[in-house]
Design a protein around this motif. Structure first.
Motif, mmCIF file in Angstrom:
data_model
loop_
_atom_site.group_PDB
_atom_site.id
_atom_site.type_symbol
_atom_site.label_atom_id
_atom_site.label_comp_id
_atom_site.label_asym_id
_atom_site.label_seq_id
_atom_site.Cartn_x
_atom_site.Cartn_y
_atom_site.Cartn_z
ATOM 1 N N LEU A 1 29.207 52.437 45.309
ATOM 2 C CA LEU A 1 28.475 52.314 44.049
ATOM 3 C C LEU A 1 29.299 51.452 43.108
ATOM 4 O O LEU A 1 30.520 51.575 43.053
ATOM 5 C CB LEU A 1 28.247 53.693 43.427
ATOM 6 C CG LEU A 1 27.353 53.741 42.189
ATOM 7 C CD1 LEU A 1 25.886 53.502 42.563
ATOM 8 C CD2 LEU A 1 27.488 55.080 41.466
ATOM 9 N N SER A 2 28.636 50.580 42.375
ATOM 10 C CA SER A 2 29.377 49.788 41.384
ATOM 11 C C SER A 2 29.690 50.646 40.164
ATOM 12 O O SER A 2 28.951 51.578 39.827
ATOM 13 C CB SER A 2 28.583 48.552 40.963
ATOM 14 O OG SER A 2 27.477 48.913 40.145
ATOM 15 N N ARG A 3 30.778 50.312 39.505
ATOM 16 C CA ARG A 3 31.131 51.025 38.272
ATOM 17 C C ARG A 3 30.058 50.825 37.200
ATOM 18 O O ARG A 3 29.810 51.720 36.391
ATOM 19 C CB ARG A 3 32.486 50.544 37.768
ATOM 20 C CG ARG A 3 33.638 50.973 38.670
ATOM 21 C CD ARG A 3 34.976 50.411 38.215
ATOM 22 N NE ARG A 3 36.056 50.924 39.064
ATOM 23 C CZ ARG A 3 36.403 50.385 40.223
ATOM 24 N NH1 ARG A 3 35.759 49.311 40.674
ATOM 25 N NH2 ARG A 3 37.378 50.919 40.948
ATOM 26 N N MET B 1 32.918 55.742 46.842
ATOM 27 C CA MET B 1 33.823 54.628 46.596
ATOM 28 C C MET B 1 33.206 53.667 45.594
ATOM 29 O O MET B 1 32.038 53.291 45.719
ATOM 30 C CB MET B 1 34.114 53.889 47.905
ATOM 31 C CG MET B 1 35.060 52.716 47.744
ATOM 32 S SD MET B 1 35.332 51.834 49.296
ATOM 33 C CE MET B 1 33.713 51.050 49.507
ATOM 34 N N LEU B 2 34.002 53.263 44.606
ATOM 35 C CA LEU B 2 33.492 52.414 43.534
ATOM 36 C C LEU B 2 33.882 50.954 43.745
ATOM 37 O O LEU B 2 34.950 50.647 44.286
ATOM 38 C CB LEU B 2 34.021 52.901 42.188
ATOM 39 C CG LEU B 2 33.576 54.301 41.774
ATOM 40 C CD1 LEU B 2 34.261 54.722 40.481
ATOM 41 C CD2 LEU B 2 32.069 54.372 41.636
ATOM 42 N N THR B 3 33.005 50.064 43.280
ATOM 43 C CA THR B 3 33.235 48.630 43.380
ATOM 44 C C THR B 3 33.053 47.993 42.002
ATOM 45 O O THR B 3 32.606 48.647 41.061
ATOM 46 C CB THR B 3 32.249 47.965 44.366
ATOM 47 O OG1 THR B 3 30.939 47.919 43.761
ATOM 48 C CG2 THR B 3 32.163 48.751 45.667
ATOM 49 N N ASP B 4 33.350 46.725 41.916
ATOM 50 C CA ASP B 4 33.140 45.980 40.683
ATOM 51 C C ASP B 4 31.857 45.159 40.743
ATOM 52 O O ASP B 4 31.736 44.115 40.091
ATOM 53 C CB ASP B 4 34.334 45.061 40.409
ATOM 54 C CG ASP B 4 35.583 45.840 40.034
ATOM 55 O OD1 ASP B 4 35.457 46.859 39.328
ATOM 56 O OD2 ASP B 4 36.685 45.436 40.463
ATOM 57 N N GLY B 5 30.893 45.627 41.505
ATOM 58 C CA GLY B 5 29.612 44.947 41.634
ATOM 59 C C GLY B 5 28.804 44.989 40.354
ATOM 60 O O GLY B 5 29.178 45.637 39.368
ATOM 61 N N PRO B 6 27.657 44.321 40.355
ATOM 62 C CA PRO B 6 26.842 44.214 39.141
ATOM 63 C C PRO B 6 26.022 45.467 38.854
ATOM 64 O O PRO B 6 25.879 46.349 39.709
ATOM 65 C CB PRO B 6 25.912 43.036 39.468
ATOM 66 C CG PRO B 6 25.745 43.124 40.952
ATOM 67 C CD PRO B 6 27.080 43.561 41.489
#
Length: 216
Positions: A189-191, A165-170
């Motif tokens: 995991l962030s993109r 699953m992807l997030t908009d994290g740093p």
């Protein structure tokens, strides 16, 4: 390096484009809608080519001279079957072969396979929600991976990267990977970190002909 990128208008592709330019690479970005390419001020290091991956006659001439191709192809249509992954990747590989370009890194998904180490709640969500919701995309990703592992893709040093699953994290640069194996209890995991993984696998010989899982 000279990199040819597909899928740069999506979340991960936009991160990949920004990081590739930030690292000093010469980049050619293929996009159906060039106006949506998120970076426009990179000067001579960015070339944008209008083209659809399913219609290679529009971008095939741009392939020669590149060191590697990176694909973040995706489909936002969940209701209908797609061929953007399988047919699109086949078109890319054929154009690479004609141009003498050997290195390909492309994006898939960890949702294709439920491994034994996935916790039961996550396993149930993946099987009964995620895999059903994205069934058309996953089916085409599976065809893409099958093609790359087959004889017609011979001669291409490919790497398939499977994120969770992807997030908009740093961007952290801190994540786990497994080549042709499975991660223990993979998390999100962030993109930005996914783009970092894709970019750093370009010159990683260990990732040739490998399916790479990546996660925190």
């Amino acid at each position: 390096m000279k990199l040819l990128l597909f899928g740069v208008t999506g979340g991960t592709g936009a991160q990949l484009l920004t990081q590739a330019l930030g690292a000093g690479h010469q980049v050619t970005a293929v996009a159906r809608r060039p106006a949506r390419v998120p970076v426009t001020d990179a000067g001579a290091r960015l070339t944008v080519v209008a083209g659809d991956v399913l219609a290679p006659e529009g971008w095939r001439r741009a392939v020669p001279g590149h060191d590697a191709v990176l694909s973040c192809l995706g489909s936002t249509d969940r209701k209908h079957p797609t061929t953007v992954y399988s047919e699109g990747t086949r078109n890319i590989v054929e154009a690479m072969r004609e141009a003498g370009v050997g290195r390909l890194v492309c994006l898939s998904s960890a949702g294709l396979e439920i491994t034994p180490d996935v916790p039961l709640p996550q396993r149930l969500v993946t099987r009964y929600v995620i895999q059903r919701l994205y069934r058309h995309g996953y089916a085409d990703m599976a065809r893409m991976e099958g093609f790359l592992a087959s004889a017609p893709a011979g001669g291409t040093d490919w790497t398939v990267v499977r994120p969770p699953m992807l997030t908009d994290g740093p961007l952290t640069g801190r994540y786990r990977t497994a080549e042709n194996g499975h991660l223990d209890r993979p998390k999100s995991l962030s993109r930005a970190d996914l783009a970092h993984c894709l970019l750093t696998r370009v010159d990683d010989d260990r990732a040739h002909h490998a399916v790479v899982e990546v996660a925190y």
